[in-house]
Motif scaffolding. Structure first.
Motif, PDB file in Angstrom:
ATOM      1  N   ILE A 155       0.864  -1.183   0.000  1.00 54.79           N
ATOM      2  CA  ILE A 155       0.000   0.000   0.000  1.00 54.79           C
ATOM      3  C   ILE A 155       0.899   1.230   0.000  1.00 54.79           C
ATOM      4  O   ILE A 155       1.782   1.352   0.845  1.00 54.79           O
ATOM      5  CB  ILE A 155      -0.903   0.024   1.245  1.00 54.79           C
ATOM      6  N   GLY A 156       0.691   2.119  -0.943  1.00 56.54           N
ATOM      7  CA  GLY A 156       1.472   3.353  -0.994  1.00 56.54           C
ATOM      8  C   GLY A 156       0.600   4.540  -0.634  1.00 56.54           C
ATOM      9  O   GLY A 156      -0.542   4.625  -1.072  1.00 56.54           O
ATOM     10  N   PHE A 165       5.642   5.002   2.625  1.00 57.94           N
ATOM     11  CA  PHE A 165       5.563   6.466   2.674  1.00 57.94           C
ATOM     12  C   PHE A 165       6.739   7.051   1.907  1.00 57.94           C
ATOM     13  O   PHE A 165       7.876   6.621   2.084  1.00 57.94           O
ATOM     14  CB  PHE A 165       5.638   6.957   4.123  1.00 57.94           C
ATOM     15  N   GLY A 166       6.478   8.068   1.111  1.00 63.72           N
ATOM     16  CA  GLY A 166       7.534   8.704   0.332  1.00 63.72           C
ATOM     17  C   GLY A 166       8.336   9.704   1.148  1.00 63.72           C
ATOM     18  O   GLY A 166       8.129   9.869   2.351  1.00 63.72           O
ATOM     19  N   GLY A 203       7.027  13.034  -1.526  1.00 65.20           N
ATOM     20  CA  GLY A 203       6.197  11.838  -1.469  1.00 65.20           C
ATOM     21  C   GLY A 203       6.757  10.736  -2.356  1.00 65.20           C
ATOM     22  O   GLY A 203       7.934  10.755  -2.722  1.00 65.20           O
ATOM     23  N   LEU A 204       5.927   9.781  -2.701  1.00 70.07           N
ATOM     24  CA  LEU A 204       6.386   8.676  -3.548  1.00 70.07           C
ATOM     25  C   LEU A 204       6.418   9.115  -5.002  1.00 70.07           C
ATOM     26  O   LEU A 204       5.522   9.833  -5.467  1.00 70.07           O
ATOM     27  CB  LEU A 204       5.442   7.477  -3.401  1.00 70.07           C
ATOM     28  N   ARG A 237       4.647   0.329  -7.829  1.00 67.90           N
ATOM     29  CA  ARG A 237       4.988  -0.951  -7.204  1.00 67.90           C
ATOM     30  C   ARG A 237       4.008  -1.339  -6.111  1.00 67.90           C
ATOM     31  O   ARG A 237       4.141  -2.409  -5.526  1.00 67.90           O
ATOM     32  CB  ARG A 237       6.391  -0.856  -6.600  1.00 67.90           C
ATOM     33  N   CYS A 238       3.071  -0.466  -5.822  1.00 62.57           N
ATOM     34  CA  CYS A 238       2.099  -0.744  -4.748  1.00 62.57           C
ATOM     35  C   CYS A 238       0.766  -1.173  -5.354  1.00 62.57           C
ATOM     36  O   CYS A 238       0.307  -0.595  -6.330  1.00 62.57           O
ATOM     37  CB  CYS A 238       1.895   0.505  -3.892  1.00 62.57           C
TER      38      CYS A 238
END
Lengths: 245, 245
Positions: free
Chosen positions: B80-81, B116-117, B122-123, B130-131
């Motif tokens: 999960i992202g 978390f980014g 952030g990401l 990838r999430c």
């Protein structure tokens, strides 16, 4: 920002560290709250508060500083105190989610004060006794030590979800594939997999039902069907002409 | 601590400030999470991380440091992202509350990675791709700048509520008054209010119904009935003998 958020006062009692006040202001503004009341803060204003507010300085600049909790709560129609610890004389105790719902419900009729105690010891019993409701945040019984700004963040978040619901952005919608397009893909796939000698039509086992299940779960888009058909066509061509062409 | 919490990895990608890592560790432990994975942190370990962890050093000491996001997610059955910003190619996007429910549901079957980014941006899109799920926290559209640890705090809180429910402590229960005790109080009160000439039995207006409503809402305890009867008895005595005795 929900209109009733102007009715919600976040009251911090006897804070020791100005950095925590700044971080609390940032936590408030991320969720759309802006009315901050400080009861007898040890140090405020302070550069550490401004640094930790990280852009939420409007909340700090608008903060009201008062000498007593009663002064902070003048005019409130509902007062909610946060407490992690059980108290013998607590009245109604609600999880913070339910308390946020109550706060919103009352904010249509007047100001609501949500009161946080000092970093070291939380609200005293006499302070908590001035609150009509006690709100409590679910936490690890072995380590319940939420930072003040973290507690403000959770309360502010629950208020926002109570006010606005919690869906903030949606994934873009691409046009979905139609049934007949998906079925044509399966027909194509079955033919290609057979030609590849990956699927034996005499003994198909459960290959096709599993592929159907996978793609049904995914919910294919039109463009994805095109991509998959493109891959199949490339395989078809490789089978006819060899992969080296 | 819920057993399945051991299956949940909090993955922080490319953190710049070690203080944020410490504050995130504290936020995790307050909710009972302890598996922290750091992808290429700029500075770690670092005294600032330890200072901000404030007692949650066990989480920092157990943190795994890896070089890539893929390495951090090896073995995860659900990834999960977190993303505040809409992304064109996001797949399933859920509010963090629903995402926490999914995480818990999957944690019975294997590890779940919640990613978390970095603090600044952030990401990235390739990281988010990838999430399997994207989770998003409801926030103020005009100022959505949650601190990294604040975001971790909300996610950890939602995981805890999803796992355990959100009632953590209850107000102590004192013995409630019985119906007949409450009715005897009203009989006494009516008599005393009449003797005080506050209530005129010829024109009672709505005094008694309003008092009944108030006490019904409060849900009287046995001891409270005793206190109120004691007050009434004192008034009775003052009426007979004068307040100066």
């Amino acid at each position: 920002m929900p209109a009733d958020f102007n009715r919600i006062r976040i009251v911090l009692v006897a804070t020791s560290h100005p950095g925590n006040v700044g971080a609390a202001a940032r936590a408030m503004l991320t969720m759309g709250l802006s009315r901050l009341v400080l009861v007898a803060p040890k140090r405020f204003p302070d550069p550490a508060a401004t640094a930790m507010a990280s852009g939420a300085t409007e909340v700090l600049e608008g903060a009201r500083i008062v000498g007593s909790l009663d002064e902070a709560l003048v005019g409130c129609v509902l007062t909610i105190g946060l407490s992690a610890r059980p108290r013998e004389f607590a009245g109604r105790v609600l999880p913070v989610r339910a308390a946020a719902g109550e706060a919103l419900a009352h904010s249509g009729r007047g100001d609501v004060g949500i009161v946080f105690g000092s970093e070291m010891s939380g609200l005293s019993n006499p302070e908590l006794a001035r609150c009509q409701l006690v709100a409590t945040i679910a936490a690890n019984p072995a380590y319940g030590s939420l930072n003040l700004a973290a507690a403000v963040q959770i309360v502010a978040y629950e208020l926002r979800v109570a006010a606005m619901g919690d869906a903030v952005w949606r994934a873009p919608r691409f046009p979905p594939a139609r049934h007949d397009e998906v079925e044509a893909l399966f027909v194509h796939g079955e033919k290609t997999l057979t030609a590849m000698r990956f699927l034996n039509p005499e003994r198909p086992k459960r290959l096709l039902p599993r592929l159907r299940r996978l793609f049904a779960r995914a919910g294919l888009e039109k463009e994805e069907v095109n991509i998959l058909r493109g891959i199949l066509s490339r395989i078809d061509a490789m089978i006819v002409r060899g992969p080296w062409r």
